[in-house]
Scaffold this active site. Structure first.
Site, PDB file in Angstrom:
ATOM      1  N   HIS A 280      33.102  36.895  33.862  1.00 45.69           N
ATOM      2  CA  HIS A 280      34.466  36.919  33.360  1.00 45.69           C
ATOM      3  C   HIS A 280      35.427  36.303  34.354  1.00 45.69           C
ATOM      4  CE1 HIS A 280      34.291  40.408  36.014  1.00 45.69           C
ATOM      5  NE2 HIS A 280      35.608  40.412  36.048  1.00 45.69           N
TER       6      HIS A 280
ATOM      7  N   HIS B 213      37.785  38.607  44.518  1.00 44.88           N
ATOM      8  CA  HIS B 213      37.788  37.628  43.438  1.00 44.88           C
ATOM      9  C   HIS B 213      39.222  37.517  42.940  1.00 44.88           C
ATOM     10  CE1 HIS B 213      33.439  39.115  43.120  1.00 44.88           C
ATOM     11  NE2 HIS B 213      33.406  37.911  43.650  1.00 44.88           N
TER      12      HIS B 213
ATOM     13  N   HIS C 205      33.597  34.969  37.940  1.00 45.67           N
ATOM     14  CA  HIS C 205      32.618  35.664  38.775  1.00 45.67           C
ATOM     15  C   HIS C 205      31.786  36.594  37.903  1.00 45.67           C
ATOM     16  CE1 HIS C 205      36.286  38.109  38.664  1.00 45.67           C
ATOM     17  NE2 HIS C 205      35.523  39.168  38.813  1.00 45.67           N
TER      18      HIS C 205
END
Length: 344
Positions: A234, A264, A270
């Site tokens: 996502h 992230h 990721h």
């Protein structure tokens, strides 16, 4: 970005505070900062308070014996504590210690709204503990260190600040045992939103948007059918900083170690590494207890975070080859390269 476990340095809790990343500005009471701490010594005749915001402290190695103006808290790994803005405290340790800190400059941490879950679930109010009043009437040379607008200042006084005989009200520090989190999960297919793992949240003035969420991934049963069970690939509008207290995180069992971290940034794709993808794409789906002996957590924020020089280079813990954990994932799609269609 991913970091190897941070070093434990000589000194006390304040000596070992290091900022990894953050956003906003304490001067205007908006934003957050993420720190790590390490210490090998107790704070002797030294106290600390944060004028900029609230600390949510996550010990990873070594227990913390914290003296506050309201009393004492003993906080072990797999527990957390929150010390609000302005409260003076000292940290005593029995051995070397390391952990993570989420600092919010606006509002305070609170339990998330449960919505249709109802009255019970996730972190229950009854499991949060506040200190019993404790005081010491002691004259001595005592140094108070304050964090004000991101800078440390010190002042000396001739007595212990922990001479508050009693207190009342609800502005008090507290601790919570993460093992008492009542996990909710999908029991048929697909994934529920990861918000079901939220322990505490610090909302912004915009409804439904959090300056910071504290989220955990505890041991739980995984039973979904016809589903890729690990966290899906996502990208989203939140920044995600993850740490590992103990064990092995299911989506990245190699390279993400206790005492380390990942970041992230918003809209950066990721998800699970190649080994996790291969294993879970081909395994027989049976009821399985996952994350046994593991406790991973996430500091999630609507703010876009900037990494400090210490976090990027000085700490010397960044893993430059982190991206390679996805490099061997291969394409399995067998459909046509394009589908003819009009522009409507």
């Amino acid at each position: 970005m991913r970091w190897k476990p941070f070093d434990i340095t000589e000194g006390d809790f304040v000596d070992g505070l290091r900022t990894i990343c953050g956003a906003g500005d304490p001067n205007v009471r908006s934003g957050l900062a993420i720190h790590v701490y390490s210490c090998t010594q107790s704070m002797l005749n030294r106290g600390f308070y944060n004028a900029d915001g609230d600390f949510l402290i996550v010990p990873q190695e070594g227990a913390l014996n914290i003296t506050t103006e309201f009393g004492k808290m003993y906080v072990e790994p797999n527990e957390i504590c929150v010390i609000q803005q302005g409260i003076r405290f000292s940290v005593h340790v029995e051995s070397k210690s390391r952990g993570y800190i989420l600092e919010v400059f606006e509002g305070h941490f609170k339990l998330p709204n449960l919505g249709p879950i109802g009255a019970n679930g996730l972190a229950n109010p009854r499991d949060f503990l506040t200190p019993v009043a404790h005081y010491e009437d002691r004259e001595c040379s005592f140094t108070i260190i304050s964090k004000f607008q991101g800078t440390l200042f010190s002042a000396n006084q001739n007595h212990s600040p922990y001479d508050v005989v009693a207190w009342h009200g609800n502005y008090a520090p507290y601790k919570y045992d993460l093992a008492k989190f009542m996990v909710i999960n999908a029991v048929a297919f697909d994934h529920a939103d990861p918000s079901i793992f939220t322990v505490l949240t610090c909302p912004t003035v915009k409804a439904g948007v959090a300056a910071a969420d504290f989220v955990i991934f505890p041991p739980r049963w995984s039973v979904q059918e016809h589903t890729f069970r690990p966290p899906y690939y996502h990208r989203n509008c939140m920044s995600e900083f993850m740490g590992l207290i103990k064990g092995n995180y299911e989506a990245k069992e190699e390279g993400f170690a206790p005492g380390g971290a990942t970041l992230h940034s918003m809209m950066t794709p990721h998800g699970p590494d190649a080994a996790c993808f291969d294993k879970n794409s081909n395994m027989k789906l049976e009821a399985e207890k996952i994350a046994v002996g593991t406790m991973a957590f996430m500091f999630e924020s609507c703010y876009s975070m900037t990494v400090t020089d210490w976090g990027n280079t000085i700490c010397e813990k960044v893993q430059p080859d982190y991206i390679n954990c996805w490099s061997t994932i291969t394409k399995h799609f067998t459909g046509p390269a394009t589908i003819p269609g009009d522009s409507h």
